[in-house]
Scaffold this active site. Structure first.
Site, PDB file in Angstrom:
ATOM      1  N   GLY A 154       0.847  -1.189   0.000  1.00 32.02           N
ATOM      2  CA  GLY A 154       0.000   0.000   0.000  1.00 32.02           C
ATOM      3  C   GLY A 154       0.884   1.240   0.000  1.00 32.02           C
ATOM      4  O   GLY A 154       1.980   1.254  -0.568  1.00 32.02           O
ATOM      5  N   ARG A 155       0.392   2.284   0.675  1.00 38.13           N
ATOM      6  CA  ARG A 155       1.118   3.565   0.688  1.00 38.13           C
ATOM      7  C   ARG A 155       2.535   3.391   1.235  1.00 38.13           C
ATOM      8  O   ARG A 155       3.512   3.851   0.646  1.00 38.13           O
ATOM      9  CB  ARG A 155       0.345   4.573   1.566  1.00 38.13           C
ATOM     10  N   ILE A 156       2.667   2.708   2.388  1.00 43.44           N
ATOM     11  CA  ILE A 156       3.996   2.600   3.007  1.00 43.44           C
ATOM     12  C   ILE A 156       4.841   1.554   2.276  1.00 43.44           C
ATOM     13  O   ILE A 156       6.040   1.761   2.047  1.00 43.44           O
ATOM     14  CB  ILE A 156       3.894   2.272   4.511  1.00 43.44           C
ATOM     15  N   ARG A 176      -3.380  -9.530  -1.084  1.00 44.03           N
ATOM     16  CA  ARG A 176      -4.504 -10.364  -1.529  1.00 44.03           C
ATOM     17  C   ARG A 176      -4.843 -10.054  -2.982  1.00 44.03           C
ATOM     18  O   ARG A 176      -5.257 -10.928  -3.733  1.00 44.03           O
ATOM     19  CB  ARG A 176      -5.717 -10.135  -0.629  1.00 44.03           C
ATOM     20  N   ARG A 233       2.417  -4.431  12.532  1.00 42.21           N
ATOM     21  CA  ARG A 233       1.833  -4.649  13.852  1.00 42.21           C
ATOM     22  C   ARG A 233       2.370  -5.980  14.358  1.00 42.21           C
ATOM     23  O   ARG A 233       2.529  -6.924  13.582  1.00 42.21           O
ATOM     24  CB  ARG A 233       0.305  -4.732  13.772  1.00 42.21           C
ATOM     25  N   ASP A 257      10.129  -3.712  15.036  1.00 46.58           N
ATOM     26  CA  ASP A 257       9.717  -2.432  15.635  1.00 46.58           C
ATOM     27  C   ASP A 257       8.423  -2.600  16.426  1.00 46.58           C
ATOM     28  O   ASP A 257       8.021  -1.694  17.145  1.00 46.58           O
ATOM     29  CB  ASP A 257       9.515  -1.389  14.525  1.00 46.58           C
ATOM     30  N   GLU A 262       2.752  -5.128  23.285  1.00 46.47           N
ATOM     31  CA  GLU A 262       3.607  -3.984  23.653  1.00 46.47           C
ATOM     32  C   GLU A 262       3.152  -3.369  24.968  1.00 46.47           C
ATOM     33  O   GLU A 262       1.953  -3.274  25.203  1.00 46.47           O
ATOM     34  CB  GLU A 262       3.551  -2.937  22.525  1.00 46.47           C
ATOM     35  N   HIS A 280       8.656   0.482  18.891  1.00 49.43           N
ATOM     36  CA  HIS A 280       7.555   0.992  18.041  1.00 49.43           C
ATOM     37  C   HIS A 280       7.748   2.473  17.692  1.00 49.43           C
ATOM     38  O   HIS A 280       6.960   3.329  18.099  1.00 49.43           O
ATOM     39  CB  HIS A 280       6.194   0.764  18.715  1.00 49.43           C
TER      40      HIS A 280
END
Ligand code: A2R
Length: 322
Positions: A154-156, A176, A233, A257, A262, A280
């Site tokens: 996606g964007r990242i 997917r 995540r 990260d 967490e 994170h």
């Protein structure tokens, strides 16, 4: 004119509250002496929530606010918010996409280089006097010519792929849905991509649909020379399977990260020189966090004045169409 009342829920830094106070009367749930009594009493005046992307917003908080119309999430990931439930109640959820792409991609590259070139372990090697006593550090492996599989494009994911280009790696991705406009190999099967890859980078959303997507079969596909980087995540990776694979030498290295629980991090990882651990901090620079805070506030201001947010999450876009 009296300012509208909003509620901050979660672990975000104090600056967000200060920024929001320019426009709103801000209550912080965690600062109430009796949060339940606050919700039951003053909750009826609260029209919007601001909460962190990595925080869990309990549905009971939504239930307790009869006039709630908007939830502005500080972060692009909003897996801590039940956005479908919110949408079904006509509550608009917004998040902060795009403004953090560049910084999360930078963190990914930093973590990748730190992990593959043993930057942290070698720093310890110098500080502990081992360079002097044991001589030159062992050789590491470079990135050129390596196969890098990105899970999530996606964007990242695309920002990461752009930055990786300068390292002359072969890049492919797993999602997917194939994206024909992206000139990279798409693997519909993640285990197959893991077998092809020297390095896997995880950058999907969290939540139920990606829970333990990176499981034992994926880790074994990546193998004893492979490196896993997770900047998405913690829940996307089966952490117990990851620790076992590292302990048993079935996986080469990991740069993490994010974690499943967490700020708890599995103790077993602390002693491993082939693992780099970050708290994170994917988007955590002064500049990027300022841009994210501004978008949290702009979304709220926009909703209070027009009924529409600037960057609603996909589950809620229909609420402001027409
Ligand atoms: O699967 P697709 O075609 O919807 O592609 C999306 C992919 N993705 C998945 N890939 C494999 N299995 C899944 N179950 C799955 N669910 C989603 O992740 C898409 O390529 C990518 C998500 O892209 P964006 O929505 O643009 O998110 P962005 O801004 O790149 O942020 C990704 C995540 C955030 O949700 C935070 O958790 C973390 O990065 O900072």
């Amino acid at each position: 004119m009296t300012k509208p009342e909003i509620l901050l829920v979660g672990t975000m830094g104090a600056q967000l509250k200060t920024d929001l106070e320019e426009h709103f009367h801000v209550h912080r749930l965690e600062q109430q002496t009796d949060p339940q009594a606050f919700l039951a009493g003053k909750g009826r005046h609260v029209r919007a929530i601001a909460t962190g992307g990595a925080d869990q917003l309990p549905n009971s908080v939504m239930d307790a606010l009869p006039d709630l119309g908007m939830i502005s999430c500080y972060g692009v990931g909003y897996d801590g918010i039940d956005a479908k439930l919110a949408a079904s109640r006509g509550i608009l959820v917004s998040h902060t996409p795009d403004v953090l792409n560049d910084e999360v991609a930078n963190t990914t590259i930093a973590l990748l280089l730190a992990t593959t070139r043993h930057v942290v372990a070698f720093d310890r090697y110098v500080r502990e006097g081992r360079w002097k006593s044991e001589g030159p550090a062992p050789l590491t492996r470079g990135l050129a010519g390596k196969n890098v599989g990105i899970i999530g494009m996606g964007r990242i994911g695309q920002a990461i792929a752009e930055k990786l280009a300068v390292f002359h790696c072969e890049i492919a991705y797993h999602t997917r849905n194939a994206r024909p406009e992206i000139p990279m190999r798409h693997f519909p099967d993640l285990v197959e991509m893991a077998g092809w890859a020297d390095i896997l980078i995880v950058i999907t959303p969290g939540g139920a649909s990606t829970r333990h997507l990176v499981n034992r079969a994926v880790l074994d596909g990546l193998g004893p020379q492979g490196t896993l980087i997770n900047v998405a995540r913690g829940t996307v990776v089966d952490e117990a399977a990851l620790v076992a694979a590292l302990c048993e030498g079935r996986l080469g290295a990991a740069g993490l990260d994010v974690f499943e629980n967490e700020p708890e991090v599995p103790q077993a990882l602390f002693a491993m020189d082939n693992v780099v651990l970050l708290p994170h901090v994917g988007s955590a620079t002064v500049e990027t966090r300022a841009a994210m805070r501004k978008l949290v506030a702009d979304n709220l201001v926009s909703w209070f004045s027009t009924g529409k947010a600037l960057t609603p999450v996909p589950e809620c876009k229909h609420l402001q169409e027409g």
